[in-house]
Design a protein around this motif. Structure first.
Motif, PDB file in Angstrom:
ATOM      1  N   LEU A   1       0.841  -1.191   0.000  1.00  0.00           N
ATOM      2  CA  LEU A   1       0.000   0.000   0.000  1.00  0.00           C
ATOM      3  C   LEU A   1       0.884   1.252   0.000  1.00  0.00           C
ATOM      4  O   LEU A   1       2.014   1.226   0.482  1.00  0.00           O
ATOM      5  N   LEU A   2       0.364   2.353  -0.532  1.00  0.00           N
ATOM      6  CA  LEU A   2       1.087   3.621  -0.515  1.00  0.00           C
ATOM      7  C   LEU A   2       0.941   4.241   0.871  1.00  0.00           C
ATOM      8  O   LEU A   2      -0.178   4.568   1.289  1.00  0.00           O
TER       9      LEU A   2
ATOM     10  N   PHE B   1      -8.933   4.553   1.812  1.00  0.00           N
ATOM     11  CA  PHE B   1      -9.806   4.934   0.690  1.00  0.00           C
ATOM     12  C   PHE B   1      -8.982   5.358  -0.519  1.00  0.00           C
ATOM     13  O   PHE B   1      -9.224   4.899  -1.648  1.00  0.00           O
ATOM     14  N   LYS B   2      -8.006   6.223  -0.304  1.00  0.00           N
ATOM     15  CA  LYS B   2      -7.217   6.762  -1.413  1.00  0.00           C
ATOM     16  C   LYS B   2      -6.349   5.690  -2.076  1.00  0.00           C
ATOM     17  O   LYS B   2      -6.072   5.775  -3.271  1.00  0.00           O
ATOM     18  N   ASN B   3      -5.902   4.692  -1.307  1.00  0.00           N
ATOM     19  CA  ASN B   3      -5.134   3.595  -1.901  1.00  0.00           C
ATOM     20  C   ASN B   3      -5.961   2.844  -2.935  1.00  0.00           C
ATOM     21  O   ASN B   3      -5.464   2.506  -4.011  1.00  0.00           O
TER      22      ASN B   3
ATOM     23  N   THR C   1     -17.480   2.866  -6.110  1.00  0.00           N
ATOM     24  CA  THR C   1     -16.808   1.570  -6.298  1.00  0.00           C
ATOM     25  C   THR C   1     -15.877   1.280  -5.123  1.00  0.00           C
ATOM     26  O   THR C   1     -15.844   0.154  -4.609  1.00  0.00           O
ATOM     27  N   VAL C   2     -15.116   2.291  -4.703  1.00  0.00           N
ATOM     28  CA  VAL C   2     -14.212   2.108  -3.567  1.00  0.00           C
ATOM     29  C   VAL C   2     -14.997   1.666  -2.337  1.00  0.00           C
ATOM     30  O   VAL C   2     -14.634   0.693  -1.659  1.00  0.00           O
TER      31      VAL C   2
ATOM     32  N   TYR D   1      -8.149   5.921   7.548  1.00  0.00           N
ATOM     33  CA  TYR D   1      -6.934   5.519   8.253  1.00  0.00           C
ATOM     34  C   TYR D   1      -5.787   5.384   7.244  1.00  0.00           C
ATOM     35  O   TYR D   1      -5.992   5.063   6.068  1.00  0.00           O
ATOM     36  N   TYR D   2      -4.561   5.598   7.746  1.00  0.00           N
ATOM     37  CA  TYR D   2      -3.362   5.376   6.941  1.00  0.00           C
ATOM     38  C   TYR D   2      -2.820   3.975   7.224  1.00  0.00           C
ATOM     39  O   TYR D   2      -3.121   3.384   8.275  1.00  0.00           O
TER      40      TYR D   2
END
Length: 272
Positions: A90-91, A97-99, A119-120, A135-136
């Motif tokens: 993962l980044l 969510f953003k990943n 979709t996410v 969350y990160y």
């Protein structure tokens, strides 16, 4: 069910530092049906990951052919997605969510931002992580990271997900939980999974088909439909036929490991 992936007489060789050819895969023939969940077992170094990378198009065979939907695999494609063992896929600077969204954006999936967001959330909900969307990666567990990686793969709508020992680094309790969750996801998502594992229990619990690979030479020695009665769901150790299947697979893998040790002792140059 029709064959989605066909592996036809695939040989994969590498040259070592002395220029000698080492055979990693030696005449592999396999079919993966649409909607199947195939677990591939075998001793370390037998070429399981190499086979997965060939199916993914990250490597090409020395000879033979791999087809998806009847078309030769010439490189990576959107129809195939890969989930690795490492938790670092993962980044770290992007949220959960953003990943997932990032994978959709760079692959131009979704008509607009609203569709991508929907979709996410659909796939985060499928892996039961919608509450962790902001969350990160450093704020969630290893098992949760793997579920994010699975959601990211599914969101790209592949036909096939290739999984290289994704639960190997987890503790047994987390691993068992994720096995059951993955099985439920597979049932709902209508996707084909090819899953590499060293764990016999994992192969029996998850696989609709089980393959055992041998080393020296690298061939298929077992290719069976899972004989354990799933009863319409995941196969727990108390399921009918579980013990017999475990013993059968253990004997096959043990025989291959013993054979490898004998070859290495008598002719170490033949070990690939």
């Amino acid at each position: 069910m029709s064959s989605l992936i066909e592996v036809k007489n695939v040989i994969k060789q590498y040259s070592n530092a002395e220029g000698k050819l080492l055979t990693v895969l030696d005449g592999i023939d396999l079919n993966f049906e649409q909607g199947s969940f195939t677990c591939i077992l075998g001793p370390s170094g037998c070429g399981k990951t190499t086979l997965l990378e060939l199916i993914g198009g990250f490597q090409l065979p020395t000879s033979g052919q791999i087809l998806t939907n009847g078309n030769p695999v010439k490189g990576p494609g959107m129809d195939r997605s890969m989930v690795f063992q490492t938790f670092d896929q993962l980044l770290p600077w992007k949220t959960v969510f953003k990943n997932v969204e990032y994978a959709l954006t760079i692959n131009k999936i979704g008509a607009d931002k609203k569709e991508r967001e929907d979709t996410v959330m659909k796939f985060l909900s499928l892996v039961e992580l919608e509450k962790f969307r902001d969350y990160y990666p450093h704020q969630i567990s290893g098992g949760m990271k793997q579920r994010v990686a699975i959601a990211r793969s599914l969101a790209q709508r592949p036909q096939v997900i290739l999984m290289d020992e994704p639960f190997a680094s987890l503790d047994s309790q987390t691993r068992n939980t994720l096995q059951e969750q993955l099985f439920r996801i597979w049932e709902k998502a209508n996707v084909t999974i090819v899953f590499i594992t060293h764990n016999i229990q994992e192969a029996i619990v998850l696989g609709s088909k089980i393959v055992v690979m041998a080393k020296s030479p690298s061939k298929i020695v077992v290719n069976i439909d899972n004989p354990v009665d799933a009863g319409g769901g995941i196969r727990f150790p108390d399921a009918k036929g579980y013990n017999e299947c475990w013993k059968f697979l253990h004997e096959k893998i043990s025989a291959q490991t013993y054979k490898e040790e004998l070859i290495q002792e008598n002719n170490p140059d033949e070990i690939c």
